[in-house]
Design an enzyme around this catalytic site. Structure first.
Site, PDB file in Angstrom:
ATOM      1  N   GLY A  46       0.841  -1.194   0.000  1.00  0.00           N
ATOM      2  CA  GLY A  46       0.000   0.000   0.000  1.00  0.00           C
ATOM      3  C   GLY A  46       0.874   1.240   0.000  1.00  0.00           C
ATOM      4  N   GLN A  51       2.783  10.085   1.202  1.00  0.00           N
ATOM      5  CA  GLN A  51       4.092   9.429   1.301  1.00  0.00           C
ATOM      6  C   GLN A  51       5.009   9.798   0.141  1.00  0.00           C
ATOM      7  OE1 GLN A  51       2.200   5.370   2.156  1.00  0.00           O
ATOM      8  NE2 GLN A  51       4.135   5.258   3.256  1.00  0.00           N
ATOM      9  N   CYS A  95       5.617   0.037   7.265  1.00  0.00           N
ATOM     10  CA  CYS A  95       5.250   1.188   6.451  1.00  0.00           C
ATOM     11  C   CYS A  95       6.462   1.587   5.615  1.00  0.00           C
ATOM     12  CB  CYS A  95       4.834   2.348   7.363  1.00  0.00           C
ATOM     13  SG  CYS A  95       4.330   3.820   6.475  1.00  0.00           S
ATOM     14  N   LEU A  96       6.237   1.899   4.340  1.00  0.00           N
ATOM     15  CA  LEU A  96       7.353   2.273   3.474  1.00  0.00           C
ATOM     16  C   LEU A  96       8.003   3.579   3.941  1.00  0.00           C
ATOM     17  CD1 LEU A  96       5.883   1.329  -0.027  1.00  0.00           C
ATOM     18  CD2 LEU A  96       7.567   0.063   1.340  1.00  0.00           C
ATOM     19  N   HIS A 137      -4.794   1.340   7.299  1.00  0.00           N
ATOM     20  CA  HIS A 137      -3.454   1.928   7.455  1.00  0.00           C
ATOM     21  C   HIS A 137      -3.269   3.070   6.443  1.00  0.00           C
ATOM     22  CE1 HIS A 137       1.137   1.349   7.829  1.00  0.00           C
ATOM     23  NE2 HIS A 137       0.990   2.143   6.801  1.00  0.00           N
ATOM     24  N   GLU A 138      -3.678   2.827   5.193  1.00  0.00           N
ATOM     25  CA  GLU A 138      -3.500   3.854   4.149  1.00  0.00           C
ATOM     26  C   GLU A 138      -4.437   5.030   4.371  1.00  0.00           C
ATOM     27  OE1 GLU A 138      -0.879   3.573   2.529  1.00  0.00           O
ATOM     28  OE2 GLU A 138      -0.553   1.472   3.004  1.00  0.00           O
ATOM     29  N   HIS A 141      -3.036   7.407   6.767  1.00  0.00           N
ATOM     30  CA  HIS A 141      -2.032   8.318   6.190  1.00  0.00           C
ATOM     31  C   HIS A 141      -2.677   9.616   5.694  1.00  0.00           C
ATOM     32  CE1 HIS A 141       1.874   6.360   6.119  1.00  0.00           C
ATOM     33  NE2 HIS A 141       1.369   5.234   5.653  1.00  0.00           N
TER      34      HIS A 141
HETATM   35 NI    NI Z   1       2.278   3.345   5.661  1.00  0.00          NI
END
Ligand code: NI
Length: 173
Positions: A46, A51, A95-96, A137-138, A141
């Site tokens: 995701g 991000q 998380c990236l 989660h996304e 963000h």
């Molecule tokens: Ni994330």
């Protein structure tokens, strides 16, 4: 398509409440394609627009992990949760924007979401298990919330210090 660079926590842009997408333009389509490519390249399941430094309400996801199953890239624009299950699920999340750090987070096991697709039309669907965790989660963000905000303060501060160190190392490299 272009790979976008992924912001690393702590970054003020990861703490902002993002603006709704006002129209599904070709630019939004190009952004979504870039985000999918960036997500697959990372690799991750995701990626949310903030991000990559775009403070607009959209994210991409694909939780298909099995190489034998066809990829299922999804683009959710202006997503909203319309229902959540009482039943919860705990996953070890990452998380990236917080590389190599993982922690268990408990969230509703199943959610319904409504969103605009790249076709400009309204969609609604139910997500379960890993898909539900990823979608929540996304969506977090887009509201400036990271998975570490669901942890205790000690753990959050420890991970944040590690990320500050990582950013210093990367800046020197
Ligand atoms: Ni994330």
């Amino acid at each position: 398509m272009t790979l976008r660079s992924i912001l690393i926590h702590p970054d003020p842009r990861l703490k902002k409440v993002c603006e709704p997408v006002s129209a599904v333009t070709p630019e939004i389509g190009a952004l979504a394609e870039d985000m999918l490519q960036t997500m697959y390249d990372a690799p991750g399941i995701g990626l949310a627009a903030p991000q990559v430094g775009v403070l607009q309400r959209l994210f991409v996801m694909d939780c298909v992990k099995d190489d034998d199953v066809a990829a299922r890239p999804m683009v959710l624009i202006n997503p909203e949760i319309t229902w959540t299950s009482e039943e919860t699920n705990t996953y070890e999340e990452g998380c990236l924007s917080i590389p190599d750090q993982y922690a268990e987070v408990t969230r509703p096991k199943t959610v319904r979401m409504a969103w605009l697709g790249l076709d400009g039309k309204s969609h609604e669907d139910e997500f379960d298990a890993l898909w539900a965790t990823c979608a929540q989660h996304e969506l977090d963000h887009l509201n400036g919330t990271l998975f570490i905000d669901h942890l205790g303060r000690m753990k959050r501060q420890m991970i944040t210090r590690r990320m500050e160190k990582l950013k210093r190392e990367r800046a020197r490299a």
